[in-house]
Scaffold this motif. Structure first.
Motif, PDB file in Angstrom:
ATOM      1  N   ASN A 145       0.820  -1.229   0.000  1.00  0.00           N
ATOM      2  CA  ASN A 145       0.000   0.000   0.000  1.00  0.00           C
ATOM      3  C   ASN A 145       0.839   1.258   0.000  1.00  0.00           C
ATOM      4  O   ASN A 145       0.432   2.280  -0.532  1.00  0.00           O
ATOM      5  CB  ASN A 145      -0.890   0.025   1.244  1.00  0.00           C
ATOM      6  N   GLN A 146       2.011   1.144   0.644  1.00  0.00           N
ATOM      7  CA  GLN A 146       2.909   2.316   0.705  1.00  0.00           C
ATOM      8  C   GLN A 146       3.726   2.491  -0.562  1.00  0.00           C
ATOM      9  O   GLN A 146       4.539   3.391  -0.670  1.00  0.00           O
ATOM     10  CB  GLN A 146       3.915   2.141   1.853  1.00  0.00           C
ATOM     11  N   GLY A 147       3.562   1.556  -1.466  1.00  0.00           N
ATOM     12  CA  GLY A 147       4.323   1.644  -2.716  1.00  0.00           C
ATOM     13  C   GLY A 147       5.688   0.977  -2.642  1.00  0.00           C
ATOM     14  O   GLY A 147       6.529   1.171  -3.527  1.00  0.00           O
ATOM     15  N   VAL A 148       5.903   0.175  -1.602  1.00  0.00           N
ATOM     16  CA  VAL A 148       7.179  -0.541  -1.483  1.00  0.00           C
ATOM     17  C   VAL A 148       7.146  -1.751  -2.425  1.00  0.00           C
ATOM     18  O   VAL A 148       6.105  -2.398  -2.577  1.00  0.00           O
ATOM     19  CB  VAL A 148       7.405  -1.007  -0.016  1.00  0.00           C
ATOM     20  N   ASP A 149       8.289  -2.061  -3.011  1.00  0.00           N
ATOM     21  CA  ASP A 149       8.396  -3.256  -3.851  1.00  0.00           C
ATOM     22  C   ASP A 149       8.524  -4.468  -2.925  1.00  0.00           C
ATOM     23  O   ASP A 149       9.590  -4.741  -2.377  1.00  0.00           O
ATOM     24  CB  ASP A 149       9.639  -3.110  -4.749  1.00  0.00           C
ATOM     25  N   VAL A 150       7.418  -5.181  -2.726  1.00  0.00           N
ATOM     26  CA  VAL A 150       7.418  -6.262  -1.739  1.00  0.00           C
ATOM     27  C   VAL A 150       7.129  -7.598  -2.408  1.00  0.00           C
ATOM     28  O   VAL A 150       6.339  -7.688  -3.353  1.00  0.00           O
ATOM     29  CB  VAL A 150       6.389  -5.962  -0.605  1.00  0.00           C
ATOM     30  N   ARG A 151       7.830  -8.618  -1.965  1.00  0.00           N
ATOM     31  CA  ARG A 151       7.538  -9.990  -2.404  1.00  0.00           C
ATOM     32  C   ARG A 151       7.330 -10.863  -1.192  1.00  0.00           C
ATOM     33  O   ARG A 151       7.932 -10.610  -0.151  1.00  0.00           O
ATOM     34  CB  ARG A 151       8.704 -10.554  -3.203  1.00  0.00           C
ATOM     35  N   VAL A 152       6.519 -11.910  -1.374  1.00  0.00           N
ATOM     36  CA  VAL A 152       6.225 -12.809  -0.257  1.00  0.00           C
ATOM     37  C   VAL A 152       6.611 -14.224  -0.640  1.00  0.00           C
ATOM     38  O   VAL A 152       6.311 -14.672  -1.750  1.00  0.00           O
ATOM     39  CB  VAL A 152       4.703 -12.789   0.080  1.00  0.00           C
TER      40      VAL A 152
END
Ligand SMILES: NC(=O)C1=CN([C@@H]2O[C@H](COP(=O)(O)OP(=O)(O)OC[C@H]3O[C@@H](n4cnc5c(N)ncnc54)[C@H](O)[C@@H]3O)[C@@H](O)[C@H]2O)[C@H](O)CC1
Ligand SMILES: [K+]
Length: 516
Positions: A73-80
């Motif tokens: 939501n914050q625009g961070v490039d996130v992977r799980v």
């Protein structure tokens, strides 16, 4: 602040959900949001970073999925990466997985060793790793696939944020079984777990942040949790500003029974430490042969000599004189450098049975007690023991002390109706009512000859000022560690002398008084 076991935090969690009615999903949402807040505080450029969130199959993994959603939501490039098949997820973790899936978060399921290269590839691309693999649900040493995952993460040397506790760490004992995440920051929920405070596990925690996830404070304070972490506010009441209309008698007279040939320094350091901690008067009772050598260095400390054995240690014949000496004293510190001569041991045991003033027993007095611990049950006045792990082991020969520091201290204090300060990194103070206080101050520079004698003197000095034994032990241990921390701040860890600690006591007291 209270410190929980896994079972205690589970209980609190359950009460918040079932008794108060806060849905578990709300607690998990709060937990995840708090981790994201801490991440933003630690990494100001989080938005430009790639974050890999590694999720296990329990609620710790569920927290990870909340974290991933808010980072996205914050625009961070996130992977799980999910270390289980999604069909295995339950409850709140499953709800959060479904949400994350609908939000199209990039989630990869990894469940076998064959997929480790793919995992390492994801790690390589990440700037920051979130460890949401295992939390308080850990029930065994980490082996196999999870072990490989944890070791791969540790090897990257990328910043790691541990969710609740570093995965692999036992929340209850402070021990690490198998592999464990070596975190840079650990965000623990509601209250710290024992494992993030106690060593060696505490080495894996990095910066510890304790965050509120909405478990009502009243539930925590009314819980039956008996283990506490000592904070400045808990000891400030002991070091109150002095009233003008007072004199040395107001601050009490401590008797220190200590010393033997070659160990006069132990006696002197205990005596000086009692004065530095604020006792009005200190009398050092030493074997006759030490009286002349100690006459000059004692300065402010008074001395009196006691009958001695042919080996120059205090003898049983000193008993009547000590009873007389105790008449106008508020506390007796017994043990530093005293020796374990059979006559000296006999004297110590008789004193424990008969003295009517509080006693602080250290070193050879503890060794004397170890020969017959039941003597403690005959004591007429409160007794504080300050064993190091080796001395503790002599009192409790069937238990591994260092692997069980809290239960050993707690049970011994209960069994013998005494106060125990079990020394070592994170000294444990235990009271007969089951309460336990973990001390956060101190440093490895203090691992040097004589620092134990200083602690004995400090606790005796506080009891001389009418501080009750549990407070004297708790705040004495805190003060002792803080004095060490102040010395190390100036001079570094190497070459710290017990004498430096003694001189730093007044500064440490002032530091506590001024702390806000
Ligand atoms: N009040 C709170 O603090 C809240 C905490 N939350 C989070 O929930 C976890 C505890 O969750 P739980 O589901 O009980 O356990 P875990 O996620 O830690 O893992 C359990 C899972 O893992 C398996 N397992 C156990 N040991 C091993 C092992 N050695 N190797 C492999 N697998 C293992 C076990 O069988 C389970 O399946 C807590 O830490 C917080 O992060 C809530 O989100 C909010 C309230
Ligand atoms: K974790």
């Amino acid at each position: 602040m209270k410190v929980a076991t896994a079972e205690e935090i589970r209980q609190l969690d359950l009460e918040a959900i079932e008794t108060i009615g806060i849905p578990g999903i709300v607690l998990m949402e709060n937990a995840g949001l708090q981790v994201v807040r801490v991440m933003n505080a630690h990494f100001p450029h989080l938005k430009t970073q790639k974050v890999l969130v590694v999720c296990g199959k329990g609620n710790n993994g569920g927290d990870g999925l909340v974290i991933a959603r808010h980072l996205d939501n914050q625009g961070v490039d996130v992977r799980v990466t999910l270390l289980t098949e999604k069909t295995q997820l339950k409850g709140e973790a499953k709800i959060n997985f479904d949400i994350a899936e609908k939000m199209n978060l990039p989630i990869v399921e990894l469940t076998s060793n064959e997929q480790l290269p793919a995992f390492r590839n994801l790690l390589l691309q990440a700037d920051i790793v979130v460890d949401a693999i295992l939390g308080t649900g850990l029930n065994d040493a980490v082996k196999g696939f999870y072990k490989h995952i944890i070791e791969s993460i540790n090897k990257t040397h990328k910043p790691i944020i541990a969710v609740d506790i570093p995965s692999g760490l036992s929340a209850d004992t402070g021990m690490v079984y198998g592999s464990c995440i070596k975190a840079d920051v650990t965000v623990t929920f509601a209250i710290p777990k024992r494992g993030v405070i106690l060593y060696p596990a505490a080495d894996y925690v990095g910066n510890l942040e304790v965050v509120d996830i909405g478990i009502p404070k009243k539930l925590i304070s009314s819980s039956r949790i008996k283990v506490h972490l000592v904070e400045y506010a808990n000891v400030q009441g002991v070091f109150r500003k002095r009233m003008p209309n007072t004199h040395k008698g107001t601050y009490g007279h401590a008797l220190v029974i200590a010393g033997s040939p070659g160990k006069s320094g132990a006696a002197l350091m205990a005596g000086r430490s009692a004065l530095r901690s604020g006792a009005g008067l200190v009398t050092l009772a030493i074997p006759e042969n030490l009286r002349v050598p100690l006459e000059i260095p004692t300065l402010e400390v008074m001395t009196t000599s006691l009958p001695e054995t042919p080996q120059g240690t205090v003898s049983l014949e000193a008993y009547d004189k000590i009873l007389n000496l105790a008449q106008d004293k508020r506390v007796a510190a017994i043990g530093p450098g005293l020796s374990v001569h059979p006559s000296t041991v006999e004297l110590v045991l008789r004193l424990i049975r008969t003295l009517e003033i509080p006693m602080v027993l250290d070193a050879d007095a503890i060794n004397a007690v170890a020969q017959n611990p039941e003597v403690l049950l005959e004591a007429k006045a409160p007794v504080v023991l300050t064993p190091h792990p080796g001395e503790m082991a002599r009192l409790t020969p069937n238990i591994h002390v260092q692997n069980n520091r809290i239960p050993v201290a707690q049970e011994t204090a209960r069994k013998y109706n005494v106060f125990i300060a079990l020394k070592g990194v994170r000294t444990i103070v235990a009271a007969p009512d089951g309460n336990v206080f973990i001390n956060p101050t101190g440093n490895p520079g203090m691992a040097t000859a004589g620092t134990g004698d200083v602690l004995t003197g400090i606790i005796a000095g506080l009891i001389a000022q009418n501080i009750i034994p549990v407070e004297a032990a708790k705040s004495g241990v805190f003060l002792h560690g803080l004095a060490g921390d102040l010395v190390v701040k100036d001079k570094g860890e190497y070459g710290l002398l017990a004498g430096d600690l003694i001189d730093a006591i007044p500064r440490a007291i002032k530091f506590i008084q001024d702390y806000c």
